[in-house]
Design a protein around this motif. Sequence first.
Motif, PDB file in Angstrom:
ATOM      1  N   THR A  98      39.302  78.287 159.105  1.00  0.00           N
ATOM      2  CA  THR A  98      39.093  78.096 157.673  1.00  0.00           C
ATOM      3  C   THR A  98      39.982  76.946 157.245  1.00  0.00           C
ATOM      4  N   PRO A  99      39.435  75.958 156.537  1.00  0.00           N
ATOM      5  CA  PRO A  99      40.282  74.844 156.120  1.00  0.00           C
ATOM      6  C   PRO A  99      41.369  75.302 155.154  1.00  0.00           C
ATOM      7  N   VAL A 100      42.504  74.634 155.235  1.00  0.00           N
ATOM      8  CA  VAL A 100      43.634  74.949 154.377  1.00  0.00           C
ATOM      9  C   VAL A 100      43.933  73.717 153.538  1.00  0.00           C
ATOM     10  N   TYR A 101      44.176  73.931 152.258  1.00  0.00           N
ATOM     11  CA  TYR A 101      44.426  72.834 151.335  1.00  0.00           C
ATOM     12  C   TYR A 101      45.770  73.037 150.664  1.00  0.00           C
ATOM     13  N   GLU A 102      46.513  71.959 150.561  1.00  0.00           N
ATOM     14  CA  GLU A 102      47.823  72.014 149.927  1.00  0.00           C
ATOM     15  C   GLU A 102      47.722  71.368 148.558  1.00  0.00           C
ATOM     16  N   THR A 103      48.346  71.989 147.597  1.00  0.00           N
ATOM     17  CA  THR A 103      48.322  71.458 146.235  1.00  0.00           C
ATOM     18  C   THR A 103      49.659  70.809 145.921  1.00  0.00           C
ATOM     19  N   GLU A 104      49.731  70.197 144.741  1.00  0.00           N
ATOM     20  CA  GLU A 104      50.961  69.524 144.348  1.00  0.00           C
ATOM     21  C   GLU A 104      52.121  70.497 144.208  1.00  0.00           C
ATOM     22  N   SER A 105      51.843  71.759 143.952  1.00  0.00           N
ATOM     23  CA  SER A 105      52.909  72.749 143.803  1.00  0.00           C
ATOM     24  C   SER A 105      53.377  73.277 145.163  1.00  0.00           C
ATOM     25  N   ASP A 106      52.936  72.646 146.236  1.00  0.00           N
ATOM     26  CA  ASP A 106      53.285  73.012 147.606  1.00  0.00           C
ATOM     27  C   ASP A 106      52.765  74.380 148.027  1.00  0.00           C
ATOM     28  N   SER A 107      51.821  74.925 147.280  1.00  0.00           N
ATOM     29  CA  SER A 107      51.172  76.161 147.693  1.00  0.00           C
ATOM     30  C   SER A 107      50.000  75.783 148.580  1.00  0.00           C
ATOM     31  N   VAL A 108      49.779  76.582 149.588  1.00  0.00           N
ATOM     32  CA  VAL A 108      48.702  76.299 150.529  1.00  0.00           C
ATOM     33  C   VAL A 108      47.634  77.374 150.366  1.00  0.00           C
ATOM     34  N   TYR A 109      46.382  76.932 150.205  1.00  0.00           N
ATOM     35  CA  TYR A 109      45.272  77.855 149.998  1.00  0.00           C
ATOM     36  C   TYR A 109      44.101  77.456 150.875  1.00  0.00           C
ATOM     37  N   THR A 110      43.345  78.461 151.282  1.00  0.00           N
ATOM     38  CA  THR A 110      42.090  78.160 151.960  1.00  0.00           C
ATOM     39  C   THR A 110      41.067  77.829 150.880  1.00  0.00           C
ATOM     40  N   LEU A 111      39.986  77.227 151.270  1.00  0.00           N
ATOM     41  CA  LEU A 111      38.927  76.894 150.337  1.00  0.00           C
ATOM     42  C   LEU A 111      38.383  78.154 149.668  1.00  0.00           C
ATOM     43  N   ASP A 112      38.253  79.225 150.437  1.00  0.00           N
ATOM     44  CA  ASP A 112      37.774  80.486 149.863  1.00  0.00           C
ATOM     45  C   ASP A 112      38.707  80.997 148.768  1.00  0.00           C
ATOM     46  N   GLU A 113      40.008  80.863 148.993  1.00  0.00           N
ATOM     47  CA  GLU A 113      40.968  81.310 147.969  1.00  0.00           C
ATOM     48  C   GLU A 113      40.872  80.454 146.713  1.00  0.00           C
ATOM     49  N   LEU A 114      40.683  79.157 146.894  1.00  0.00           N
ATOM     50  CA  LEU A 114      40.546  78.276 145.730  1.00  0.00           C
ATOM     51  C   LEU A 114      39.294  78.632 144.934  1.00  0.00           C
ATOM     52  N   TYR A 115      38.201  78.894 145.618  1.00  0.00           N
ATOM     53  CA  TYR A 115      36.974  79.286 144.913  1.00  0.00           C
ATOM     54  C   TYR A 115      37.136  80.637 144.223  1.00  0.00           C
ATOM     55  N   ARG A 116      37.847  81.551 144.875  1.00  0.00           N
ATOM     56  CA  ARG A 116      38.083  82.855 144.260  1.00  0.00           C
ATOM     57  C   ARG A 116      38.849  82.676 142.946  1.00  0.00           C
ATOM     58  N   MET A 117      39.876  81.821 142.955  1.00  0.00           N
ATOM     59  CA  MET A 117      40.639  81.567 141.725  1.00  0.00           C
ATOM     60  C   MET A 117      39.741  80.945 140.655  1.00  0.00           C
ATOM     61  N   LEU A 118      38.862  80.035 141.068  1.00  0.00           N
ATOM     62  CA  LEU A 118      37.942  79.401 140.121  1.00  0.00           C
ATOM     63  C   LEU A 118      37.023  80.443 139.499  1.00  0.00           C
ATOM     64  N   TYR A 119      36.417  81.274 140.333  1.00  0.00           N
ATOM     65  CA  TYR A 119      35.481  82.275 139.819  1.00  0.00           C
ATOM     66  C   TYR A 119      36.178  83.330 138.969  1.00  0.00           C
TER      67      TYR A 119
END
Length: 187
Positions: free
Chosen positions: A97-118
Amino acid sequence: MKISFLRHDKEQAFKLLYEEYYAPFCLYAKRFIEDKETREDIVSDVFTSLWDKIETFEIDSDTTLGYIKMCVKNSCLNFLKHQEYEWNYAEIIRKKTPVYETESDSVYTLDELYRMLYETLNKLPDNYRTVFIESFFKGKKHTEIAEELNLSVKSVNRYKQRTIELLRNELKDYLPLLLLFIASGRA
């Protein structure tokens, strides 16, 4: 053909060796590698390496040919081994699963980012959420959405803007990344 590497004549001897044996060694490399350009690159690299070392050894042509043959074979095998590593690595990456890092240095998978969006979208009134989904996820124009929801184009635009404002506030650290995926059609 007997080639000797005498000090005064090494350049000429190397030129004869290259002209005589470059093509046969390319053919020999075909035993290992199908791609013609790759084979030619490998053999060229071997001859370049030999040229770089030409001053350091005094050997006869039979030894030189054996050395070149061994170098071509080893280079072909190294190429194949490296290619296998690349394939294996690509397969491992593809399965993860791809992992993405944000400016706040938190690392999330794409699924987690979509979950937060939804989760954030679910806090919105139905019309706001529908306008956002139809616009960003399905790529519909404001006029199409207005017709389907029996709204004015101005209302659609207003709903969309308010939704973006809410997302901007709730997901400020992640919004650029999420919008990048939404825009690329990954949602």
